[in-house]
Design an enzyme around this catalytic site. Structure first.
Site, PDB file in Angstrom:
ATOM      1  N   ARG A  51       0.738  -1.146  -0.089  1.00 40.69           N
ATOM      2  CA  ARG A  51       0.177  -0.178  -0.128  1.00 40.69           C
ATOM      3  C   ARG A  51       0.833   1.053  -0.052  1.00 40.69           C
ATOM      4  NH1 ARG A  51      -2.801   2.980   4.540  1.00 40.69           N
ATOM      5  NH2 ARG A  51      -4.901   3.908   3.594  1.00 40.69           N
TER       6      ARG A  51
ATOM      7  N   ASN B  17      -7.019   8.152   2.525  1.00 43.50           N
ATOM      8  CA  ASN B  17      -6.809   7.577   3.868  1.00 43.50           C
ATOM      9  C   ASN B  17      -7.744   8.179   4.986  1.00 43.50           C
ATOM     10  OD1 ASN B  17      -4.848   5.786   5.609  1.00 43.50           O
ATOM     11  ND2 ASN B  17      -4.508   8.029   6.399  1.00 43.50           N
ATOM     12  N   GLU B  18      -8.055   7.302   5.745  1.00 37.71           N
ATOM     13  CA  GLU B  18      -8.877   7.785   6.936  1.00 37.71           C
ATOM     14  C   GLU B  18      -9.554   9.098   6.838  1.00 37.71           C
ATOM     15  OE1 GLU B  18      -5.655   7.672   9.879  1.00 37.71           O
ATOM     16  OE2 GLU B  18      -5.317   5.481   9.555  1.00 37.71           O
TER      17      GLU B  18
ATOM     18  N   HIS C 190      -8.786   0.184   9.938  1.00 42.08           N
ATOM     19  CA  HIS C 190      -7.440   0.310  10.351  1.00 42.08           C
ATOM     20  C   HIS C 190      -7.542   0.126  11.869  1.00 42.08           C
ATOM     21  CE1 HIS C 190      -5.737   3.217   6.993  1.00 42.08           C
ATOM     22  NE2 HIS C 190      -6.459   2.087   6.558  1.00 42.08           N
TER      23      HIS C 190
ATOM     24  N   TYR D 267      -5.651   0.079  15.493  1.00 38.68           N
ATOM     25  CA  TYR D 267      -4.805   0.558  16.590  1.00 38.68           C
ATOM     26  C   TYR D 267      -5.379   0.110  17.799  1.00 38.68           C
ATOM     27  CZ  TYR D 267      -2.351   1.923  12.395  1.00 38.68           C
ATOM     28  OH  TYR D 267      -1.452   2.112  11.249  1.00 38.68           O
TER      29      TYR D 267
ATOM     30  N   GLU E 171      -4.600  -1.243   7.618  1.00 40.35           N
ATOM     31  CA  GLU E 171      -3.488  -0.615   8.391  1.00 40.35           C
ATOM     32  C   GLU E 171      -3.692  -1.507   9.767  1.00 40.35           C
ATOM     33  OE1 GLU E 171      -2.482   3.243   9.131  1.00 40.35           O
ATOM     34  OE2 GLU E 171      -2.962   3.830   6.922  1.00 40.35           O
TER      35      GLU E 171
ATOM     36  N   TRP F  59       1.112  -1.483   9.028  1.00 45.50           N
ATOM     37  CA  TRP F  59       1.727   0.003   9.169  1.00 45.50           C
ATOM     38  C   TRP F  59       2.949  -0.244   9.933  1.00 45.50           C
ATOM     39  CZ3 TRP F  59       0.554   4.154   6.279  1.00 45.50           C
ATOM     40  CH2 TRP F  59       1.473   5.465   6.791  1.00 45.50           C
TER      41      TRP F  59
END
Length: 450
Positions: A78, A153-154, A220, A222, A249, A278
């Site tokens: 990516r 992205n996001e 994503h 996290y 991610e 990531w």
């Protein structure tokens, strides 16, 4: 501020799970597309992303990174691009795609400027991101088998996350109206982590906005996903609704409050979900770097884990068949330090024949990933068997896309249900993990066909 860029520097680390969004198979698919919960290639073969994010827009000179992540086993990269609103503009899209293809990597291209829109004042809107893709259209058309367009992205922060649904649907509609036929990927709001569940609860609306029914969602993962329960509950909802999913991610548990990467890797493998960690290198806070200073010989704890650990990239990645000379494409050679191919045409009874070519995809001390390309001869075949003799110190530990057995030093690989029937001149590939000591010799292969 983290090079992971604003995304990780907000109220908490952010997660983006790429959820492949399903309505029905893409009409007249021209390349990578959605079928059911899966991403498949134009020839109908499922493709599961196993790769990493590369911060290209901030490190445009680090072009060796494409070959480096490939040598470590990745099948996808990516690539971070900029629209010019905050970073870039990235006007080297054609070169980026060429680097991906030269290194036999599926290319997910994303505009990073949209990160945290609505909360981050400098962020670009999704509509502005689409304008960037339109400006780069000449480099993208014809690459549908190699490229996924991750629109932004996001794209929404934590302020008014509900705007995500209309903005994402409008962006997809505008992409299609401007002639893009690619597989599209859309990231969740809340800096990618969807902790308010806007994407989860409105996914179908977004999928229905795609006239080609060829959009995949991305989450994503996290700090919001720091327990196994948080991860499995989220993934269960998409699976129950039949929506394909990619984890676009995620980071790793470098302290007790961070992402439970072990569960992410295990669940992705069990569910057949793609993942993209990531990130390769270059973070302002290097805790999320996989390679120190972009050096593949200096993998960090995170890099060792995602590439070499259980359910990691080396153990689970399979190269896209478009790079294997099958019906959707032709081979693109990847530079390797040692000879890696051993073509051995082998005629069989009835005038049928097949050939087998052996290639070392990646090699590291004591281990390697191999690939064999099987090609039918001048007649169609209904099955194939490839055999070779292991050199002293070699062993095969795991294989995919073939049933592989070992008797003494002889390895026998037979087709599985979906890749035995090959038309004249058509090819398929299978891969395996092996160990070696002494000399990782290239064997002579024998191929027989029925």
């Amino acid at each position: 501020m983290k090079r992971r860029i604003v995304t990780l520097g907000a109220a908490f680390l952010v997660v983006v799970a790429s959820v492949l969004v399903f309505v029905k198979p893409a009409d007249a698919a021209v390349g990578l597309h959605v079928e059911g919960r899966d991403i498949v290639e134009a020839n109908g073969r499922p493709f599961v992303m196993r790769g990493v994010n590369h911060p290209h827009v901030w490190f445009t000179g680090q072009t060796d990174s494409f070959a480096d992540v490939k040598a470590l086993g990745a099948n996808t990269v990516r690539v971070v691009l900029g629209s010019g609103k905050r970073w870039g503009p990235s006007t080297d899209v054609a070169n980026v795609i060429s680097l991906c293809k030269q290194n036999r990597l599926i290319c997910v291209l994303e505009v990073h400027d949209t990160t945290g829109y609505g909360e981050e004042g400098a962020a670009a809107s999704l509509d502005e991101a689409v304008d960037y893709w339109i400006s780069q259209k000449s480099a993208l058309v014809g690459q549908e088998g190699y490229v996924v367009i991750n629109i932004g992205n996001e794209p929404i922060g934590n302020v008014n996350a509900g705007q995500w649904t209309a903005a994402t649907a409008a962006a997809i509609t505008k992409m299609r109206a401007n002639g893009f036929e690619h597989l599209l990927m859309v990231d969740a709001p809340n800096w990618g982590q969807d902790w308010q569940y806007v994407m989860r609860d409105n996914a179908q609306t977004v999928l229905d906005a795609d006239s080609r029914h060829n959009t995949v969602l991305s989450i994503h993962m996290y700090a919001v996903f720091n327990t196994a329960k948080a991860i499995t509950d989220y993934l269960d909802r998409f699976e129950a609704n039949g929506w394909p999913l990619v984890i676009g991610e995620f980071g790793w548990r470098f302290n007790a409050n961070e992402v439970d990467h072990e569960t992410i890797l295990a669940e992705a493998q069990a569910r057949g979900l793609g993942y993209l960690g990531w990130s390769w290198s270059g973070n302002t806070d290097p805790i999320l770097d996989m390679a120190t200073d972009f050096d593949p010989a200096r993998l960090t704890t995170w890099g060792q884990r995602i590439f070499n650990g259980a359910n990691g990239i080396k153990a689970t990645a399979s190269e896209a068949t478009i790079f294997g000379g099958g019906p959707t494409g032709t081979p693109s050679p990847i530079p390797t330090p040692t000879p890696t191919e051993s073509p051995t045409p082998s005629p069989t009874g009835g005038g049928k024949a097949c050939a087998a070519e052996y290639r070392v995809v990646g090699q590291w001390p004591g281990g390697f990933q191999g690939e064999v390309r099987v090609t039918a001869g001048s007649s169609a075949i209904s099955g194939w068997t490839v055999t070779w003799t292991l050199a002293s110190g070699q062993a095969v530990s795991q294989a995919w896309n073939a049933t592989v057995t070992t008797g003494g030093s002889v390895v026998t690989a037979r087709n599985v249900s979906y890749n035995g029937s090959l038309g004249a001149g058509v090819a398929t590939t299978f891969g395996f993990l092996g160990s070696w000591s002494g000399d990782n010799a290239v064997p002579t292969l024998s191929c027989t066909a029925t």
